[in-house]
Design a protein around this motif. Structure first.
Motif: not given
Lengths: 374, 374
Positions: A319-327, B290-295
């Motif tokens: 789930a590293l990518e999820d944490r990444f997005a959260q950060a 933006a296109v990868a839907d990351l913050p």
């Protein structure tokens, strides 16, 4: 013609050379140890860097060879040089990063300040060194150590018994005095084959369990004299050992205000990751410029402070990518650099740089960003 | 799991996505038009982006599709969407960047300030438009123009005769009033699929022969009100057309202090190259987020001024690398970005960013660096 730079080793340092190579217009090619490593995008070969024929086949299509790590054996390096291959840093320089006893002897010749040291071949010799240095010492295996591995604090000769048992032939361990230090610093210098050098500002590094955890650039509360001495030491070593590419000099700032050399690294180094976002020229770009024999870039900080914090470990469930997005969500100004690695406890899987005008804010933001990963 | 971003088109915009993709940990894959294009390192396929089956085969192994250019036909884009592929920006948004008549009509609906305009189907209609607008007009082919191609200043209906002759069916040309402008500006906005938006500071762009030559960020001498209006226009368009990824809005600042929309681009844009070195988040990183839907990342400038100058042309004898080294030698603080292209007269082969505290110094250094290439 486009210069082809071959990197031996496919870890995160090779990975982080890809971005500046693209912008500089260099053709980066990587000999990776395995499939799926950090520098996968630029991997043109997979194989054992200790095997001369594997390395020879890889370097056939490159103009210059450099490294992700310092573990390529001297005999392989010297065979490449004999073949006429451009190797940066070359074996004569790299030996000082590969063998800590050879390094200590060379720094002594160069008159560089360093902790008291001696080669020790058995527990009795080590005990005598300990007795002469206040009852303690640091013992190191001269070769193959990194991130705190191969380093042990001892208070009796017998504390390194298993390492002595493993010695063969004339081999020795390295004993160093236990330095009482205020903090650790690092000085980076880049040097081209022709001798052109540039120095970065000295930085403060914070180690945890022998692993670099945080870096503050430039080192806070550092007087002009100390900055100058650190730079002089970096330049003297780079010139004295003939390094080409990036050199990192890890330093102790002692309680009595001396600067002593702890370790050397002849490649981009964890203590220099801050420069990717915090300096005019990042260390990966600078290393490529140096080894490709291009003019070196400016080393000035882009802002008063840059703080680098390593991401050590992380979720093991993928789930590293999820944490990444959260950060990224919480800290839009933090620059997150990922290494494409599967997290394991304590494993470096990335780092965060925060650049700013206020040191406390930058430290807070960088640490808070990393906390999102753990 | 690692997000796989597919980019259709292998030019310099795709190339400049490689560096941030590596650091963000995104798996970038490029469908290039030919072998050996700018984004070669990330090219996983070569083929015709107008051919649906070629594009379908390429997107099979990606999670989201984006673009190096705006020329992928609507029918291909709509077929991908019908297949369930994530396409950013999607066809509904992209049509406004693909057809200037459709764009003008939509901006009118949105109440965005723009030059007077009309579709014109023959020389008589154009002549009437010219007569109504002070004796001159700009005529544009609604589709396929870029870098000044497909744009003509006319003073009589007959001046566009050959373009009218080439029209088929109900097609029309776009006539626009000749705006008397002080200068040209550009406003960039990034927007995620869910609607999150960030705006960059408005910049000044200098065109030569219809091609972007220089950009100054932020636009000098710009009052807070103008900065705010430009951002509002950018956000209103991004929202109004439903763009995902980067949007660039090219603007005229008129002699009577109005802001009028000139052109739209739905991808990273030449007016935003400054942000690679001059902003917390470069436009290529922002587009990928933006296109990868990351913050989305911070858009603040890193320093008071950043100047971008394009390298247009260069030596045709293959000596670009020598010029490059010379430029780096003379200007160690200039950031040179190369596109891996063979120079031809007027061809964009790279650009230079200079970041600093003093605008005159930055302009001087950026121009002087580029001069080394010509």
């Amino acid at each position: 013609m486009t210069v082809r730079v071959g990197v031996i080793g496919g870890g995160q340092l090779a990975r982080m050379m890809i971005a500046p190579a693209v912008e500089l217009g260099l053709d980066l090619r990587v000999l990776a140890e395995d499939e799926g490593m950090s520098a996968q995008l630029a991997a043109t070969a997979v194989g054992d860097y200790r095997d001369l024929e594997t390395v020879r086949a890889f370097v056939r299509d490159v103009d210059v060879v450099t490294f992700d790590h310092e573990h390529v054996p001297q005999e392989v390096l010297r065979a490449l040089v004999a073949d006429g291959v451009q190797v940066h840093p070359g074996p004569d320089a790299l030996q000082f990063a590969q063998d800590k006893l050879v390094m200590r002897a060379r720094l002594a010749e160069l008159g560089i300040p360093q902790p008291d040291w001696a080669p020790v071949r058995d527990a009795e010799e080590l005990q005598r060194f300990i007795d002469d240095h206040g009852g303690g010492a640091v013992v190191k295996t001269p070769r193959g150590g990194y991130d705190g591995k191969g380093v042990r604090v001892v208070h009796a000769g017998a504390d390194a018994a298993n390492w002595f048992d493993a010695l063969t032939g004339d081999d020795a361990l390295l004993a160093e005095e236990l330095v009482s230090f205020r903090r650790e610093l690092a000085q980076q210098v880049a040097r081209r084959p022709g001798g052109q050098m540039v120095a970065y500002p000295v930085v403060e590094t914070v180690q945890r369990d022998g692993v670099c955890a945080e870096v503050i650039a430039p080192a806070p509360g550092t007087g002009a004299r100390l900055v100058e001495v650190a730079e002089q030491i970096g330049r003297a070593i780079a010139e004295g050992v003939g390094v080409t590419g990036m050199l990192a000099v890890e330093l102790f700032e002692t309680d009595d205000e001396r600067i002593l050399v702890n370790e050397l690294a002849m490649r981009p180094h964890n203590s220099g990751h801050w420069s990717q976002d915090g300096a005019v020229t990042g260390q990966f770009e600078q290393h490529l410029r140096a080894v490709a024999d291009l003019p070196l870039g400016g080393t000035e900080p882009r802002a008063p402070w840059t703080v680098m914090v390593n991401i050590l470990g992380g979720p093991e469930d993928g789930a590293l990518e999820d944490r990444f997005a959260q950060a990224m969500e919480e800290h839009p100004d933090a620059k997150v650099h990922t290494y494409g690695k599967t997290p394991r406890p304590g494993r470096k899987v990335g780092h965060v740089n925060v650049v700013g005008d206020d040191l406390d804010d930058a430290v807070y933001t960088a640490r808070a960003t990393v906390t999102q990963f753990l």
